[in-house]
Design a protein around this motif. Structure first.
Motif, short mmCIF file in Angstrom:
data_model
loop_
_atom_site.label_atom_id
_atom_site.label_comp_id
_atom_site.label_asym_id
_atom_site.label_seq_id
_atom_site.Cartn_x
_atom_site.Cartn_y
_atom_site.Cartn_z
N LEU A 54 52.42 36.02 40.61
CA LEU A 54 51.51 36.38 41.62
C LEU A 54 51.18 38.12 41.56
O LEU A 54 50.05 38.28 41.71
CB LEU A 54 52.04 35.84 43.30
N GLY A 55 52.29 38.83 41.47
CA GLY A 55 51.82 40.26 41.21
C GLY A 55 50.78 40.59 40.30
O GLY A 55 49.99 41.41 40.39
N LEU A 56 51.41 39.87 38.97
CA LEU A 56 50.36 40.03 37.85
C LEU A 56 48.95 39.81 38.09
O LEU A 56 48.03 40.25 37.68
CB LEU A 56 51.26 39.29 36.49
N PHE A 57 49.01 38.44 38.59
CA PHE A 57 47.47 38.18 38.84
C PHE A 57 46.77 39.21 40.02
O PHE A 57 45.74 39.27 39.49
CB PHE A 57 47.53 36.70 39.68
N VAL A 58 47.43 39.47 40.94
CA VAL A 58 46.74 40.40 41.95
C VAL A 58 46.25 41.81 41.12
O VAL A 58 45.37 42.27 41.25
CB VAL A 58 47.67 40.83 43.05
N SER A 59 47.12 42.15 40.25
CA SER A 59 46.99 43.40 39.34
C SER A 59 45.82 43.29 38.47
O SER A 59 45.12 44.19 38.26
CB SER A 59 48.24 43.76 38.75
N ILE A 60 45.64 41.99 37.88
CA ILE A 60 44.58 41.90 37.10
C ILE A 60 43.23 42.11 37.79
O ILE A 60 42.20 42.49 37.33
CB ILE A 60 44.90 40.33 36.61
N ILE A 61 43.36 41.42 38.90
CA ILE A 61 42.01 41.37 39.89
C ILE A 61 41.70 43.11 40.27
O ILE A 61 40.49 43.47 39.97
CB ILE A 61 42.04 40.71 41.28
N GLY A 62 42.69 43.77 40.62
CA GLY A 62 42.49 45.07 40.79
C GLY A 62 42.25 45.92 39.64
O GLY A 62 41.24 46.73 39.69
N ASP A 63 42.74 45.92 38.55
CA ASP A 63 42.48 46.29 37.41
C ASP A 63 40.93 46.19 36.89
O ASP A 63 40.26 47.02 36.17
CB ASP A 63 43.48 46.19 36.09
N ALA A 64 40.77 44.81 37.03
CA ALA A 64 39.29 44.32 36.52
C ALA A 64 38.39 45.19 37.46
O ALA A 64 37.14 45.59 36.89
CB ALA A 64 39.08 42.77 36.76
N LEU A 65 38.50 45.33 38.54
CA LEU A 65 37.36 46.09 39.57
C LEU A 65 37.65 47.60 39.24
O LEU A 65 36.42 48.25 39.18
CB LEU A 65 37.65 45.67 40.92
N LEU A 66 38.58 48.19 39.04
CA LEU A 66 38.73 49.59 38.72
C LEU A 66 38.26 49.90 37.30
O LEU A 66 37.29 50.92 37.29
CB LEU A 66 40.15 50.07 39.04
N ALA A 67 38.30 48.96 36.44
CA ALA A 67 37.97 49.19 35.11
C ALA A 67 36.35 49.15 35.15
O ALA A 67 35.60 49.88 34.26
CB ALA A 67 38.43 48.38 34.22
N TYR A 68 35.70 48.28 35.97
CA TYR A 68 34.40 48.12 35.94
C TYR A 68 33.43 48.97 36.79
O TYR A 68 32.66 49.80 36.08
CB TYR A 68 34.14 46.80 36.60
#
Length: 291
Positions: free
Chosen positions: A108-122
């Motif tokens: 679950l933590g990895l999934f949330v990290s992916i969401i945050g990283d996607a928004l920050l990278a975009y």
């Protein structure tokens, strides 16, 4: 002649002790051997390729991309974490309920990290606050995962995490000197310090390779976050730290957290286990290659 042959056999056996759990030896390996098996497993090599490729190819050019950034930049930023999710998701042949519960929260933590990283990278200039929130949620998930191993009577050194975290946060706040950013840094440090407390408590409870990798992952998270704040939030630092170093520290921190539960305790899947977190973790052995 026979006596010389026996002496040579004995000397050879003493000079080459078992180094790996993959060798099938009945002798339990030390923490160095277990850690080496975990971080050099064939199943982990694709992660190094993905994380290193992004860090060294896109890392130096990250600040030069306009906002919003290209789609390929976002995709390659997420691939290492997506692979880690698949690595953690693989169910070993035998597991312990303690590790199983912890693995769910790490997923679950990895999934949330992916969401945050996607928004920050975009859009890093617009969605920074969203990335901050998702990162804190990911830390909460990782904290719950490490809490599964918590033993209250063995947290002597773990308490030292709190004053050290206060010192790091105070040094950043002193350099930034902005009320809003200072409040966010204090809150972010609180989540990270609590995570570090439970990770170090687990290492005190049972000194195994997965526990050590979990604590090392938290320390790399701290290093990456501190360097990131110095580079992008402190006006006096002038981005003197390489983006590649920050990104690699972040990826390796995620790897340490992911490998912290990838073990096989000696309790069958089909039968209920009454083992404690201490017993299950201390009997763990490495099984990445069978996944």
């Amino acid at each position: 002649m026979e006596r010389k042959r026996q002496k040579a056999t004995t000397k050879s056996a003493m000079s080459s002790p078992p180094r790996s759990t993959k060798s099938g030896s009945a002798t339990a390996p030390d923490i160095v051997s277990r850690t080496f098996d975990l971080v050099t497993s064939k199943a982990v090599l694709p992660f190094y390729i993905l994380a290193g490729g992004f860090s060294f190819y896109y890392g130096p050019k990250a600040c030069s991309f306009p906002s919003p950034r290209p789609l390929e930049f976002v995709v390659f930023k997420l691939l290492p974490l997506v692979y880690l999710m698949e690595l953690v998701r693989r169910r070993p042949q035998t597991i312990c309920p303690v590790h199983d519960h912890a693995r769910r929260y790490i997923l679950l933590g990895l999934f949330v990290s992916i969401i945050g990283d996607a928004l920050l990278a975009y859009k890093p200039d617009v969605l920074m606050i969203i990335w901050f929130g998702t990162t804190c949620i990911a830390y909460v998930c990782y904290t719950i995962a490490f809490y599964q191993y918590y033993q209250e009577q063995t947290n002597k050194w773990a308490k030292a995490v709190f004053p050290l975290g206060a010192v790091l946060a105070a040094s950043l706040i002193y350099q930034i000197r902005e009320p809003k950013l200072s409040g966010l840094i204090a809150l972010y440090t609180l989540f990270l310090v609590v995570l570090g407390y439970f990770a170090l408590s687990r290492l005190e409870t049972c000194r195994t390779a997965p526990a050590y990798l979990g604590w090392a992952g938290v320390k790399l998270f701290t290093l990456s976050s501190y360097l990131f704040a110095l580079n992008f939030l402190s006006p006096s630092s002038d981005s003197w730290i390489s983006d590649t170093v920050i990104i690699m520290a972040y990826f390796l921190g995620q790897l340490g957290i992911a490998l912290s539960t990838y073990t096989i305790p000696l309790c069958p899947v089909d039968e209920p286990s009454n083992s404690s977190p201490l017993e299950s973790d201390s009997s763990a052995s490495v099984n990445l290659s069978r996944g």
